[in-house]
Design a protein around this motif. Sequence first.
Motif, mmCIF file in Angstrom:
data_model
loop_
_atom_site.group_PDB
_atom_site.id
_atom_site.type_symbol
_atom_site.label_atom_id
_atom_site.label_comp_id
_atom_site.label_asym_id
_atom_site.label_seq_id
_atom_site.Cartn_x
_atom_site.Cartn_y
_atom_site.Cartn_z
ATOM 1 N N GLY A 1 -30.023 15.322 -7.562
ATOM 2 C CA GLY A 1 -29.566 15.625 -8.909
ATOM 3 C C GLY A 1 -29.344 17.103 -9.166
ATOM 4 N N VAL A 2 -28.749 17.796 -8.191
ATOM 5 C CA VAL A 2 -28.472 19.234 -8.353
ATOM 6 C C VAL A 2 -26.985 19.469 -8.091
ATOM 7 C CG1 VAL A 2 -30.805 19.941 -7.670
ATOM 8 C CG2 VAL A 2 -29.033 19.701 -5.917
ATOM 9 N N ASP A 3 -26.516 20.674 -8.508
ATOM 10 C CA ASP A 3 -25.128 20.997 -8.188
ATOM 11 C C ASP A 3 -25.061 21.570 -6.778
ATOM 12 O OD1 ASP A 3 -26.030 23.609 -8.351
ATOM 13 O OD2 ASP A 3 -25.145 23.983 -10.327
ATOM 14 N N LYS A 4 -23.857 21.874 -6.331
ATOM 15 C CA LYS A 4 -23.650 22.307 -4.941
ATOM 16 C C LYS A 4 -24.483 23.536 -4.607
ATOM 17 C CE LYS A 4 -19.938 23.111 -1.612
ATOM 18 N NZ LYS A 4 -18.475 23.173 -1.423
ATOM 19 N N ASP A 5 -24.539 24.496 -5.529
ATOM 20 C CA ASP A 5 -25.289 25.733 -5.278
ATOM 21 C C ASP A 5 -26.791 25.497 -5.228
ATOM 22 O OD1 ASP A 5 -22.925 27.121 -5.179
ATOM 23 O OD2 ASP A 5 -22.957 27.674 -7.312
ATOM 24 N N GLY A 6 -27.215 24.388 -5.802
ATOM 25 C CA GLY A 6 -28.650 24.107 -5.824
ATOM 26 C C GLY A 6 -29.157 23.359 -4.606
ATOM 27 N N VAL A 7 -28.249 23.024 -3.675
ATOM 28 C CA VAL A 7 -28.650 22.288 -2.462
ATOM 29 C C VAL A 7 -29.242 23.263 -1.447
ATOM 30 C CG1 VAL A 7 -27.869 20.875 -0.537
ATOM 31 C CG2 VAL A 7 -26.918 20.499 -2.813
ATOM 32 N N SER A 8 -30.539 23.122 -1.170
ATOM 33 C CA SER A 8 -31.197 23.973 -0.169
ATOM 34 C C SER A 8 -30.965 23.382 1.219
ATOM 35 C CB SER A 8 -32.694 24.047 -0.455
ATOM 36 O OG SER A 8 -33.293 22.776 -0.248
ATOM 37 N N SER A 9 -31.290 24.177 2.241
ATOM 38 C CA SER A 9 -31.124 23.678 3.616
ATOM 39 C C SER A 9 -32.029 22.479 3.868
ATOM 40 C CB SER A 9 -31.418 24.804 4.617
ATOM 41 O OG SER A 9 -32.731 25.291 4.433
ATOM 42 N N ASP A 10 -33.247 22.476 3.260
ATOM 43 C CA ASP A 10 -34.151 21.337 3.430
ATOM 44 C C ASP A 10 -33.594 20.084 2.764
ATOM 45 O OD1 ASP A 10 -36.019 22.563 4.980
ATOM 46 O OD2 ASP A 10 -37.429 22.995 3.360
ATOM 47 N N MET A 11 -32.971 20.270 1.593
ATOM 48 C CA MET A 11 -32.358 19.122 0.906
ATOM 49 C C MET A 11 -31.250 18.519 1.756
ATOM 50 S SD MET A 11 -31.950 20.384 -3.034
ATOM 51 C CE MET A 11 -33.347 20.627 -4.139
ATOM 52 N N ARG A 12 -30.410 19.385 2.323
ATOM 53 C CA ARG A 12 -29.303 18.896 3.145
ATOM 54 C C ARG A 12 -29.841 18.202 4.396
ATOM 55 N NH1 ARG A 12 -25.961 19.754 7.338
ATOM 56 N NH2 ARG A 12 -23.751 19.229 7.039
ATOM 57 N N ARG A 13 -30.895 18.781 4.985
ATOM 58 C CA ARG A 13 -31.494 18.189 6.189
ATOM 59 C C ARG A 13 -32.031 16.784 5.876
ATOM 60 N NH1 ARG A 13 -36.610 18.294 9.003
ATOM 61 N NH2 ARG A 13 -37.583 19.243 7.190
ATOM 62 N N THR A 14 -32.699 16.654 4.721
ATOM 63 C CA THR A 14 -33.221 15.348 4.308
ATOM 64 C C THR A 14 -32.079 14.364 4.081
ATOM 65 O OG1 THR A 14 -35.155 16.370 3.281
ATOM 66 C CG2 THR A 14 -34.590 14.141 2.555
#
Length: 874
Positions: free
Chosen positions: A689-702
Motif C-alpha cells: 500500500g505504498v507509492d513507487k517511491d515508497g518501495v524499499s529494496s526489502d519490499m521489492r525482494r519480498t
Amino acid sequence: MTKKKIVLLDGNSLAYRAFFALPLLTNDTGIHTNAVYGFTMMLQNILADEKPTHMLVAWDAGKTTFRHSTFSEYKGGRQKTPPELSEQFPYLRKLLDAYQITQYELDQYEADDIIGTLSKSGDEEGVEVVIISGDKDLTQLASDHTTVCITRKGITDLEKYTPEHVMEKYGITPPQIIDMKGLMGDASDNIPGVPGVGEKTALKLLKEYGTVEKVYESLDSVSGKKLKENLTENEELAYLSKKLATIEVDAPITISIDDLAYPGPDEENVKTIYEELKFKSLLDKMESPTENGPIAEIDVQIVANPEAIDLADEMAIHVEMMDENYLSTEVTGVSMTDDEQTVFIPIGVLQQSDRLKEWFSDEAKKKYATDSKAAYASLLRYGVEVNGFEFDLLLATYIANPSSSYTDVASVAKEFNYSDVQPDEAVYGKGAKKALPEEKVLADHAGRKAQAVWKLRPVLEEKLRENDQFELYHELEMPLANILGKMESTGVKTDLGILQQIGLQLSTRLTELESIIYEMAGQPFNINSPKQLGEILFEKIGLTPIKKTKTGYSTAADVLEKLESEHEIISFILTYRQLGKLNSTYIEGLSKEIHEDGKIHTRFQQALTQTGRLSSINPNLQNIPIRLEEGRKIRAAFVPSEPGWLMFAADYSQIELRVLAHMSQDEKMISAFREGEDIHTKTAMDVFGVDKDGVSSDMRRTAKAVNFGIVYGISDYGLSQSLNITRKEAGKFIDTYLKTFPGVKQYMEDIVSEAKMKGYVVTMMNRRRYLPDITSSNFNLRSFAERTAMNTPIQGTAADIIKKAMIDMDARLKDENMQTRMLLQVHDELIFEAPEEEIEKLKKIVPEVMESALSLDVPLKAEWAYGHSWYETK
C-alpha cells in the motif's frame, strides 16, 4: 528357533528428524522427498544393524490425546507441520507397506504410548526390545530387556540408552526420567514443570530424594529459600507435569508382539516406490533383474552384406550402446525392423556402406526410433547422419504420461504389457560384471528393441490423438529432439586456460578471505572444520548458538545465515565456503568434461520433468551459480568456436509471471505488463500500500519472492525459509497478495476445480500432467496435488514457449541462410555463437522470433546481449 528381537520405531519423530536433517529437496516429478529418503536410509541402517524378527512403526493418531483432557495446553505452541513434510507422510506409509513393516496408531494416544505398551509386553516375555526415536522422553522405558536409541546427529548417529547409560549420564534410573520431567518440565511438549527448576536442579533433588512425591514429603529439608518457595507454590504443576510426562504402558492396543513378525521387504513393491520417488541411487543398489529371457523367439539377421537388406520406406530403428551417454559411449550396432524382417547391422558395416548411409540420411525414408535424439547424435559421431524421424518411443511415452520418465525400452514395453524385450542389465550385467555379450545375443537384444518400437507406435500414436496431444508431440517435441541433437553434437567451446585462470583467481581470493577470517577470529584455524569453526564463533567470539550437534555447535549454512547480522565474520565465512565449492565443483568439474575437440557436450534431458522443462547433464550447464560475481565469471570460459565470431544470448523477461497474468486474467497484473512496469515493484506497491517511491529494496525482494512463490506453489513454510521470516508473517504476505490480485486467487480456485473434474491439468499447448491424488481423502496428498495443479500450467506453458521459440529460431536461421549456431538452452535463455557480421541481424530476428512464439494477452519480452564470451552477454 530364532530368538525374538523386537524393533519399535517412533514414526513421527523419525520423519521429522529426516525432514530437518536433509535439505528441502524435490525429485524430478515435483514431489518433496527429503523426509522419505532420510527415513529410508535410517530404515536400511536399522535393518542391517538390528536384524529384527519383529517390527513396528507407531504413528501419532492426531492432535488430541487423553493428556489434553488433563492439560489442554499440552503440546501447545508447537509449529504446524510444514506442508512439504505433510505431503511425504503418505509416501512413508507406502514405503513401510512395501517393506512389510507393521504400522499402528491409536485414537487419543501417542506413538510413545503404543511403543511403551509393546515394550512392556516384551519385557514381560523377556525378549530383546529396541526402541528408536528422536524423543528422549522414551528413555524412561529403558530396562534390562529394552534399549532406547535416540537420534543425535543427522539421520544415522544413535545414542543407546540402557539403564546403565541413563545412570552414567544423569545419575538416575530410567523411571526417574519421568520425575525429572515433572520437576523441570519440557518446553517441546509444553509441559510446565516447576518454574525456576532446570535439569541440574531437578537431578540434584532426585539424587537426594528419589521421586517427585518424596521431594514434597521432604520439602522442609530442601535447601534454598527460592527453590523451596517455587516447589511449594507449584506442587500441583509438578504432579501434573509428571503425569503428562508418563508414557502409558497399558494402552488399549489391539495388536500383540506376535502380530509384528517381520518377513522382510517385498522387493518388487520397494522397487516400485523407489521408481515413483526417483530414488536412483537406491534403485541401483537393488539386485539386477533376473536374466530369464522373453518367451517369444525372434529371428534377427546379422548383416555382413548391406546389399542384401531390403530397405523399406518406413522402418523402426534402434541404436545399441552399452551406456546411456550416447555422446561418448561406443555404438555397437543398429537394429532395423518392419513387418517383413529384423536385422542387426554392426557399426563397422554401417560406416562402410554408402547405401545404408544414404537411406539413413534420406528425409523421405521414415524412421521410428526408440530415442531419436540419441540416435541422431550417436551415429553422427560415426559419420552417419539420420533424417526423417517420424516416431520417438520415449518422447511419445513421456507426452502421454509425463510422470513415467522412462529412459529404456524395456520399461516402456512393460508399461504397455509388451513382454518380449529385456532390460539392459539382463544382457550386459551390472557393475564390475558388466560386459558385451557375444554378437548373437547382442543382435537379439537390439532386434527386440526395434520390434517393440514397431509394434508400440500405433498404440502410442492413437493414445496421443485421443488426448489431443499429437500436435504437441509431432510439431513441438519431435522437431525439438532433432535440434537438441544438433546442439549436443555441436557442443560449446570451452577455454581450459580461462577456467584455470579463474581457478587461480579463486585460490587467491580464498587465501585473502582466510587472512581476513583469521584476523577477525584472532587466530588461524581450519575454516572447513565445523568443530573448530564452532569453537571460534560460539566460544571465542561469543555468538549465540542456534543448534548443537554431537561434536559441538552446528555451523550449517542455514545457521550461519541467521547469525549474519550479529558479526561481520559470518559473511566472509559464507563467501569462503561458496568460493571453495565453485573451485572444486565447477572449475575442476568442468575442466574434466572438455572433449578432445575442445568443447563441452552437455546432454539435454527432454523426457524427464513433468512440467516439460529441459534439464542438462554431463555436465549440468543450467546450474552454474551466477549469484556471486565469481560464479558468473565461470561463463567467461565459454567462447565462440570460430575466429571472428561472438557469443549472443537472449532470455525471456519474467516469462512465468506473464503466463500467470494471461491465464489468471488479473487486471492489475495484465495492466502492469502492458504498461511495461516492473512487476515486482508494482506488486510491492499494491501489497504494502505504498507509492513507487515508497518501495524499499526489502519490499521489492519480498514481493519478488511471493510472485515466484505463487508460480512454484510455495507454502508459508517455504516462503518463511527463503525470506528468513516467521511462518505467520509469510502466511500473511501470501493472503495479502491473493487479496491484492483477485484474478490470481480465482485462477487458483478454478484450476483446482478443473483438475478435480478431469484428473489432470494442461498447458496452453495441451501438455498434460495427471494428478491422481487431487480427489484423495488424504489431506496431505490432496494438498500437494492442488498446489501442483496451480503451478504446472504456468511452468509448463513457459517451458513450451521457449521450446517453440527454439524450433522457430532454427527455421529462421535456415531461411535467412545464416551461419549462426544455437548452442545452449538455460532455463529461459538461448545462447548462440555467430559471425560478427550476423550480430546486427540477430539483434532483430532473435527477439522477434522469441516474442512471437505464442500469443498472450500480455507481451512476451526477450532481452539480448552479445560479447566475446558467454559471460560478456550479461
